[in-house]
Design a protein around this motif. Structure first.
Motif, PDB file in Angstrom:
ATOM      1  N   ALA A  64       0.833  -1.204   0.000  1.00 37.73           N
ATOM      2  CA  ALA A  64       0.000   0.000   0.000  1.00 37.73           C
ATOM      3  C   ALA A  64       0.867   1.253   0.000  1.00 37.73           C
ATOM      4  N   LYS A  65       1.953   1.237   0.782  1.00 40.01           N
ATOM      5  CA  LYS A  65       2.858   2.394   0.812  1.00 40.01           C
ATOM      6  C   LYS A  65       3.510   2.611  -0.551  1.00 40.01           C
ATOM      7  N   SER A  66       3.920   1.527  -1.195  1.00 50.73           N
ATOM      8  CA  SER A  66       4.532   1.635  -2.524  1.00 50.73           C
ATOM      9  C   SER A  66       3.525   2.142  -3.547  1.00 50.73           C
ATOM     10  N   LEU A  67       2.296   1.630  -3.481  1.00 50.98           N
ATOM     11  CA  LEU A  67       1.255   2.116  -4.386  1.00 50.98           C
ATOM     12  C   LEU A  67       0.982   3.591  -4.157  1.00 50.98           C
ATOM     13  N   HIS A  68       0.981   4.028  -2.903  1.00 51.18           N
ATOM     14  CA  HIS A  68       0.757   5.440  -2.604  1.00 51.18           C
ATOM     15  C   HIS A  68       1.832   6.304  -3.261  1.00 51.18           C
ATOM     16  N   ARG A  69       3.097   5.878  -3.144  1.00 51.47           N
ATOM     17  CA  ARG A  69       4.189   6.638  -3.770  1.00 51.47           C
ATOM     18  C   ARG A  69       4.022   6.674  -5.295  1.00 51.47           C
ATOM     19  N   LEU A  70       3.612   5.551  -5.854  1.00 51.32           N
ATOM     20  CA  LEU A  70       3.406   5.474  -7.299  1.00 51.32           C
ATOM     21  C   LEU A  70       2.248   6.374  -7.735  1.00 51.32           C
ATOM     22  N   TYR A  71       1.140   6.334  -6.992  1.00 50.00           N
ATOM     23  CA  TYR A  71       0.001   7.199  -7.312  1.00 50.00           C
ATOM     24  C   TYR A  71       0.390   8.667  -7.164  1.00 50.00           C
ATOM     25  N   ASP A  72       1.177   8.975  -6.150  1.00 47.28           N
ATOM     26  CA  ASP A  72       1.621  10.347  -5.939  1.00 47.28           C
ATOM     27  C   ASP A  72       2.455  10.827  -7.129  1.00 47.28           C
ATOM     28  N   TYR A  73       3.359   9.975  -7.590  1.00 48.48           N
ATOM     29  CA  TYR A  73       4.162  10.292  -8.771  1.00 48.48           C
ATOM     30  C   TYR A  73       3.262  10.531  -9.985  1.00 48.48           C
ATOM     31  N   MET A  74       2.296   9.622 -10.200  1.00 45.31           N
ATOM     32  CA  MET A  74       1.417   9.748 -11.362  1.00 45.31           C
ATOM     33  C   MET A  74       0.617  11.045 -11.306  1.00 45.31           C
ATOM     34  N   LEU A  75       0.094  11.372 -10.128  1.00 39.28           N
ATOM     35  CA  LEU A  75      -0.677  12.613  -9.987  1.00 39.28           C
ATOM     36  C   LEU A  75       0.183  13.830 -10.314  1.00 39.28           C
ATOM     37  N   ALA A  76       1.412  13.845  -9.832  1.00 39.57           N
ATOM     38  CA  ALA A  76       2.311  14.974 -10.113  1.00 39.57           C
ATOM     39  C   ALA A  76       2.579  15.089 -11.618  1.00 39.57           C
ATOM     40  N   GLU A  77       2.810  13.963 -12.277  1.00 41.38           N
ATOM     41  CA  GLU A  77       3.073  13.975 -13.722  1.00 41.38           C
ATOM     42  C   GLU A  77       1.840  14.421 -14.511  1.00 41.38           C
ATOM     43  N   LEU A  78       0.665  13.966 -14.096  1.00 43.30           N
ATOM     44  CA  LEU A  78      -0.564  14.358 -14.796  1.00 43.30           C
ATOM     45  C   LEU A  78      -0.820  15.854 -14.658  1.00 43.30           C
ATOM     46  N   VAL A  79      -0.609  16.380 -13.456  1.00 48.12           N
ATOM     47  CA  VAL A  79      -0.781  17.823 -13.239  1.00 48.12           C
ATOM     48  C   VAL A  79       0.246  18.592 -14.068  1.00 48.12           C
ATOM     49  N   ASP A  80       1.483  18.120 -14.079  1.00 49.25           N
ATOM     50  CA  ASP A  80       2.538  18.776 -14.849  1.00 49.25           C
ATOM     51  C   ASP A  80       2.218  18.751 -16.350  1.00 49.25           C
ATOM     52  N   ALA A  81       1.709  17.612 -16.830  1.00 50.28           N
ATOM     53  CA  ALA A  81       1.321  17.519 -18.250  1.00 50.28           C
ATOM     54  C   ALA A  81       0.249  18.542 -18.580  1.00 50.28           C
ATOM     55  N   ASN A  82      -0.674  18.731 -17.659  1.00 51.67           N
ATOM     56  CA  ASN A  82      -1.754  19.689 -17.873  1.00 51.67           C
ATOM     57  C   ASN A  82      -1.216  21.116 -17.887  1.00 51.67           C
ATOM     58  N   VAL A  83      -0.405  21.454 -16.906  1.00 49.38           N
ATOM     59  CA  VAL A  83       0.127  22.810 -16.790  1.00 49.38           C
ATOM     60  C   VAL A  83       1.039  23.161 -17.964  1.00 49.38           C
ATOM     61  N   ARG A  84       1.888  22.212 -18.352  1.00 53.28           N
ATOM     62  CA  ARG A  84       2.871  22.473 -19.413  1.00 53.28           C
ATOM     63  C   ARG A  84       2.368  22.119 -20.812  1.00 53.28           C
ATOM     64  N   ASN A  85       1.161  21.527 -20.860  1.00 50.46           N
ATOM     65  CA  ASN A  85       0.598  21.116 -22.146  1.00 50.46           C
ATOM     66  C   ASN A  85       1.565  20.177 -22.864  1.00 50.46           C
ATOM     67  N   ASN A  86       2.118  19.211 -22.091  1.00 51.60           N
ATOM     68  CA  ASN A  86       3.190  18.349 -22.579  1.00 51.60           C
ATOM     69  C   ASN A  86       2.736  16.889 -22.537  1.00 51.60           C
ATOM     70  N   SER A  87       2.485  16.320 -23.704  1.00 53.30           N
ATOM     71  CA  SER A  87       2.000  14.946 -23.769  1.00 53.30           C
ATOM     72  C   SER A  87       3.057  13.923 -23.346  1.00 53.30           C
ATOM     73  N   GLN A  88       4.344  14.284 -23.411  1.00 55.83           N
ATOM     74  CA  GLN A  88       5.393  13.348 -22.987  1.00 55.83           C
ATOM     75  C   GLN A  88       5.314  13.046 -21.496  1.00 55.83           C
ATOM     76  N   LYS A  89       4.783  13.967 -20.707  1.00 53.84           N
ATOM     77  CA  LYS A  89       4.631  13.758 -19.272  1.00 53.84           C
ATOM     78  C   LYS A  89       3.595  12.671 -18.965  1.00 53.84           C
ATOM     79  N   LEU A  90       2.827  12.269 -19.961  1.00 55.04           N
ATOM     80  CA  LEU A  90       1.800  11.245 -19.764  1.00 55.04           C
ATOM     81  C   LEU A  90       2.355   9.833 -19.891  1.00 55.04           C
ATOM     82  N   GLU A  91       3.551   9.707 -20.451  1.00 53.07           N
ATOM     83  CA  GLU A  91       4.112   8.378 -20.713  1.00 53.07           C
ATOM     84  C   GLU A  91       4.343   7.566 -19.436  1.00 53.07           C
ATOM     85  N   GLY A  92       4.936   8.182 -18.425  1.00 55.18           N
ATOM     86  CA  GLY A  92       5.204   7.480 -17.166  1.00 55.18           C
ATOM     87  C   GLY A  92       3.928   6.979 -16.496  1.00 55.18           C
ATOM     88  N   PRO A  93       2.953   7.868 -16.276  1.00 55.71           N
ATOM     89  CA  PRO A  93       1.700   7.401 -15.677  1.00 55.71           C
ATOM     90  C   PRO A  93       1.010   6.324 -16.521  1.00 55.71           C
TER      91      PRO A  93
END
Length: 119
Positions: A64-93
């Motif tokens: 559960a702790k590992s999944l939380h870290r992974l979800y946290d990473y994905m959320l940060a990347e998704l927000v960054d993709a939105n802010v920067r309008n950068n589709s490459q940020k979607l690859e990791g999530p």
């Protein structure tokens, strides 16, 4: 489908919806459709946030702790993709969600096998 699904199957459906939303948001970024990008990324962020919020740390422990870290990473990347309008940020999530989806599909299949044998 939701009404007749097990908890494990529901998780797979959530992963499917998040993956689809990210793929649609990537297309929206590439076609400069900002409203669609925001809508689909918002949906993906909501789904990943929900998956994170239902983690059971007592029963799940380190997983559960590992999944939380992974979800946290994905959320940060998704927000960054939105802010920067950068589709490459979607690859990791997208990779993370696809890998997790396959793992949960395996769990769902294992849960189905004993039920089929009991009938």
């Amino acid at each position: 489908e939701i009404l007749t699904s097990s908890r494990v199957q529901l998780i797979v459906l959530l992963y499917d919806a998040a993956i689809q939303s990210i793929e649609l948001s990537r297309r929206a970024i590439e076609t400069q459709s900002l409203a669609e990008k925001a809508r689909f990324l918002g949906r993906a962020i909501s789904i990943v946030g929900e998956l994170d919020s239902v983690l059971d740390y007592e029963q799940g422990g380190e997983i559960a702790k590992s999944l939380h870290r992974l979800y946290d990473y994905m959320l940060a990347e998704l927000v960054d993709a939105n802010v920067r309008n950068n589709s490459q940020k979607l690859e990791g999530p997208l990779r993370c969600l696809s890998t997790l989806r396959e793992a949960w599909r395996e769990v769902a299949a294992q849960h189905q096998a004993p039920l089929a044998m009991a009938r």
